[in-house]
Design a protein around this motif. Structure first.
Motif, PDB file in Angstrom:
ATOM      1  N   TRP A 170      15.170  -6.470  11.217  1.00 40.18           N
ATOM      2  CA  TRP A 170      14.185  -6.008  11.972  1.00 40.18           C
ATOM      3  C   TRP A 170      14.033  -5.627  13.268  1.00 40.18           C
ATOM      4  O   TRP A 170      15.043  -6.580  14.588  1.00 40.18           O
ATOM      5  CB  TRP A 170      12.731  -6.543  11.311  1.00 40.18           C
ATOM      6  CG  TRP A 170      13.120  -7.167   9.817  1.00 40.18           C
ATOM      7  CD1 TRP A 170      13.630  -6.300   8.725  1.00 40.18           C
ATOM      8  CD2 TRP A 170      12.031  -7.154   9.346  1.00 40.18           C
ATOM      9  NE1 TRP A 170      12.843  -6.467   7.385  1.00 40.18           N
ATOM     10  CE2 TRP A 170      11.843  -6.878   7.736  1.00 40.18           C
ATOM     11  CE3 TRP A 170      10.896  -7.980   9.993  1.00 40.18           C
ATOM     12  CZ2 TRP A 170      11.197  -7.562   7.180  1.00 40.18           C
ATOM     13  CZ3 TRP A 170       9.164  -8.586   8.565  1.00 40.18           C
ATOM     14  CH2 TRP A 170       9.754  -7.583   7.539  1.00 40.18           C
TER      15      TRP A 170
ATOM     16  N   ASP B 231      10.234  -3.697   9.309  1.00 38.47           N
ATOM     17  CA  ASP B 231      10.939  -3.167   9.486  1.00 38.47           C
ATOM     18  C   ASP B 231      11.573  -2.014   9.357  1.00 38.47           C
ATOM     19  O   ASP B 231      10.742  -1.133   9.671  1.00 38.47           O
ATOM     20  CB  ASP B 231      11.142  -3.256   7.784  1.00 38.47           C
ATOM     21  CG  ASP B 231      11.887  -2.827   6.489  1.00 38.47           C
ATOM     22  OD1 ASP B 231      12.965  -2.091   6.913  1.00 38.47           O
ATOM     23  OD2 ASP B 231      12.327  -3.206   5.611  1.00 38.47           O
TER      24      ASP B 231
ATOM     25  N   SER C  33      10.807   0.785   7.470  1.00 42.50           N
ATOM     26  CA  SER C  33       8.962   1.091   6.313  1.00 42.50           C
ATOM     27  C   SER C  33       8.114   1.213   7.597  1.00 42.50           C
ATOM     28  O   SER C  33       8.620   1.207   8.933  1.00 42.50           O
ATOM     29  CB  SER C  33       8.851  -0.627   5.783  1.00 42.50           C
ATOM     30  OG  SER C  33       7.967  -0.961   4.894  1.00 42.50           O
TER      31      SER C  33
ATOM     32  N   GLU D 147      11.102  -5.820   0.557  1.00 43.73           N
ATOM     33  CA  GLU D 147      10.107  -6.243   1.197  1.00 43.73           C
ATOM     34  C   GLU D 147       9.626  -7.382   1.841  1.00 43.73           C
ATOM     35  O   GLU D 147       9.118  -8.309   2.386  1.00 43.73           O
ATOM     36  CB  GLU D 147       9.431  -4.463   2.592  1.00 43.73           C
ATOM     37  CG  GLU D 147       9.154  -4.680   3.029  1.00 43.73           C
ATOM     38  CD  GLU D 147       7.960  -3.860   3.467  1.00 43.73           C
ATOM     39  OE1 GLU D 147       8.923  -2.829   4.674  1.00 43.73           O
ATOM     40  OE2 GLU D 147       7.227  -2.984   2.810  1.00 43.73           O
TER      41      GLU D 147
END
Length: 220
Positions: free
Chosen positions: A75, A96, A99, A206
């Motif tokens: 991350w 992330d 995402s 996630e």
């Protein structure tokens, strides 16, 4: 409703943040082919890696406040002061890169809160071990949905104690860390289509990584 407290004077932390977050700023990918950021010790294995993640965690320590958190090595991390909620907070953002969702962790002086009637369904809630020494009610990691006039709002964040299910009044309690108020919350860019979709996300890579991050917080 609590009266807002006057924010601290925020001392410039550019130098401290630069030392702490070198290689960890917005757009940086800690542990991906470069040196580990100075704020991190050697990555450790969580022992419970979610699918799609290595399970290696980097510890991040707020440079000016008594709080640390662990986040996946894949991350990004970013730290800023003087903006966000609570007022005058030191704000760390963990994201992330695969995402649009992220987690923000803020320490500062809290503003007023507003209560509204909701119908709440709690998916899960459990105490945060590293914050067990904080004043009661104990800080909990919680994931739930509030419905107001039938419209759902999904929330994953730290709560003061376990949130009560059923029909109640939504009012966030205060979590104290040192002289500051702690607000830590996941942000979902797209709403979940249903409770089942929210639970499926939580069970996935996630969701489990977000949960592990919130549960990893420790004072000192």
């Amino acid at each position: 409703m609590r009266r807002a407290r006057r924010p601290h004077l925020i001392v410039s932390l550019a130098a401290a943040a630069a030392v702490t977050l070198a290689g960890c700023g917005s757009g940086a990918t800690p542990g991906a082919g470069g040196e580990a950021p100075p704020s991190a010790v050697a990555p450790t294995d969580s022992g419970n890696a979610a699918p799609g993640y290595s399970g290696q965690l980097i510890p991040f320590t707020f440079p000016d406040r008594p709080l640390s958190v662990q986040y996946p090595v894949e991350w990004h991390a970013d730290y800023r002061t003087g903006a966000g909620m609570p007022t005058g907070a030191g704000t760390a953002t963990f994201s992330d890169p695969q995402s649009t969702n992220n987690v923000t962790v803020n320490l500062g002086q809290a503003a007023d809160t507003v209560s509204v009637p909701v119908s709440r369904t709690v998916f899960e809630s459990e105490p945060v071990p590293g914050l067990s020494g904080q004043p009661a009610p104990a800080p909990n990691y919680s994931f739930y949905v509030d419905r107001t006039d039938g419209k759902p709002t999904y929330r994953m964040h730290l709560t003061a104690g376990a949130p009560a299910p059923g029909n109640s009044t939504a009012l966030d309690g205060t979590i104290r860390v040192g002289e500051d108020d702690l607000v830590a919350e996941a942000h979902f860019k797209k709403p979940f289509a249903s409770d089942d979709a929210a639970k499926a996300w939580l069970a996935g890579a996630e969701g489990q990584a977000f949960k592990a991050l919130l549960l990893s917080m420790a004072n000192g």
